[in-house]
Design a protein around this motif. Sequence first.
Motif, PDB file in Angstrom:
ATOM      1  N   LEU A 118      31.493  68.102  43.884  1.00 49.17           N
ATOM      2  CA  LEU A 118      32.298  67.174  43.088  1.00 49.17           C
ATOM      3  C   LEU A 118      31.497  65.971  42.623  1.00 49.17           C
ATOM      4  N   THR A 119      30.512  65.566  43.429  1.00 52.69           N
ATOM      5  CA  THR A 119      29.756  64.362  43.110  1.00 52.69           C
ATOM      6  C   THR A 119      28.720  64.571  42.016  1.00 52.69           C
TER       7      THR A 119
ATOM      8  N   PRO B 144      43.842  68.066  48.265  1.00 53.90           N
ATOM      9  CA  PRO B 144      43.267  66.711  48.228  1.00 53.90           C
ATOM     10  C   PRO B 144      41.860  66.707  47.627  1.00 53.90           C
ATOM     11  N   VAL B 145      41.609  65.680  46.828  1.00 48.13           N
ATOM     12  CA  VAL B 145      40.308  65.545  46.171  1.00 48.13           C
ATOM     13  C   VAL B 145      39.612  64.256  46.601  1.00 48.13           C
ATOM     14  N   ALA B 146      40.279  63.123  46.439  1.00 45.54           N
ATOM     15  CA  ALA B 146      39.616  61.844  46.693  1.00 45.54           C
ATOM     16  C   ALA B 146      40.657  60.774  46.995  1.00 45.54           C
ATOM     17  N   THR B 147      40.152  59.615  47.420  1.00 45.20           N
ATOM     18  CA  THR B 147      40.970  58.434  47.664  1.00 45.20           C
ATOM     19  C   THR B 147      40.397  57.278  46.857  1.00 45.20           C
TER      20      THR B 147
ATOM     21  N   PRO C  45      35.283  61.045  47.701  1.00 40.22           N
ATOM     22  CA  PRO C  45      35.780  62.401  47.987  1.00 40.22           C
ATOM     23  C   PRO C  45      36.240  62.519  49.436  1.00 40.22           C
ATOM     24  N   ILE C  46      37.298  63.266  49.635  1.00 35.24           N
ATOM     25  CA  ILE C  46      37.840  63.451  50.981  1.00 35.24           C
ATOM     26  C   ILE C  46      37.050  64.505  51.751  1.00 35.24           C
ATOM     27  N   ALA C  47      36.687  65.599  51.077  1.00 36.80           N
ATOM     28  CA  ALA C  47      35.934  66.681  51.728  1.00 36.80           C
ATOM     29  C   ALA C  47      34.444  66.368  51.687  1.00 36.80           C
ATOM     30  N   GLY C  48      33.684  67.135  52.428  1.00 37.20           N
ATOM     31  CA  GLY C  48      32.240  66.944  52.462  1.00 37.20           C
ATOM     32  C   GLY C  48      31.546  68.131  53.082  1.00 37.20           C
ATOM     33  N   VAL C  49      30.258  68.269  52.800  1.00 44.82           N
ATOM     34  CA  VAL C  49      29.477  69.405  53.312  1.00 44.82           C
ATOM     35  C   VAL C  49      28.560  68.984  54.456  1.00 44.82           C
ATOM     36  N   ASN C  50      28.666  67.750  54.885  1.00 45.96           N
ATOM     37  CA  ASN C  50      27.771  67.258  55.930  1.00 45.96           C
ATOM     38  C   ASN C  50      28.393  67.290  57.311  1.00 45.96           C
TER      39      ASN C  50
END
Length: 296
Positions: free
Chosen positions: A180-181, A240-243, A262-267
């Motif tokens: 997304l980023t 959910p996508v972001a806040t 973004p709410i989700a992440g790959v880290n």
Amino acid sequence: METAPQFFRNGPGPFARLFIFAILSCLLIAEDTRFKYFPQLRQTIGVIIFPLQKIAYIPSDIYDQVEKLITSFNLLEENVKLRQLYLDRREQLLRLEALEAENTHLRRLLGAVQQIETTAKTKVVLAEIQYTPRDPFNHKITLNKGSYHDIELGQAVIDDKGIIGQITQLYPWSSEVTLLTDKDHAVPIQVVRNGLRSIVSGTGKNNELELRYLSVNTDIQQGDLLVTSGIGGVYPPGIPVATVLKIEQDSAGDFALVTSAPIAGVNRNRQVLVLSLAQVESNNSLETPTIESGTN
């Protein structure tokens, strides 16, 4: 037969000996108290016999040193065994903790699938992240599932929190996801609080998204939750996508600059879900999404 001399057979009686030794003791006490000759004599004798005492203690010292050496070797061997046992148990504990965290994440992924609102049957493939870029300007990851596992271009990728990105490159046994980023990525969103629809875009920076071309009087607030609107057919609605983090005005004052995270992440985890674009007729009834792990 020889007999002992008379001197050794007949000696003073017990009471006479007691009396003599008592008198001798009193004399010694009186001398030690008043004249103090015997302390000097004792010191002189002590200095003379000190080397003899050291020589007499040599066998005992050698025995003590040997015993300490043997004890040290035993302790060293025991410490080595205990350390190895600790490392083995530590490795097992870390594996158990990793498995527990992975199971917890998988259960959350299953819960995320069940919360997807759709009137069609959604096919979901479980995948693992194979590669994350070290370059901070590269916002793409590689998954271990590809076209052989029924992955298609354009499919949405989520974790237990929300949207991660979209499949943009496809290979037989792997695929590439644009996050997304990424500055070239955009997602149709909707503000949960008031239903406002817009598009959130990547900025090329980690943990930062922005809503562009919103008027300054748009009803949007800090802390608003942004979810997918479902427009375009790429992302199922309600994920959910972001806040929203902050709201500013551009230099001209015509548009609002809305920054979100973004709410989700790959880290945080290795496992993600790939949502299929293929829609199956369901006779206008809700069906439970199914998960397929694919073939490695």
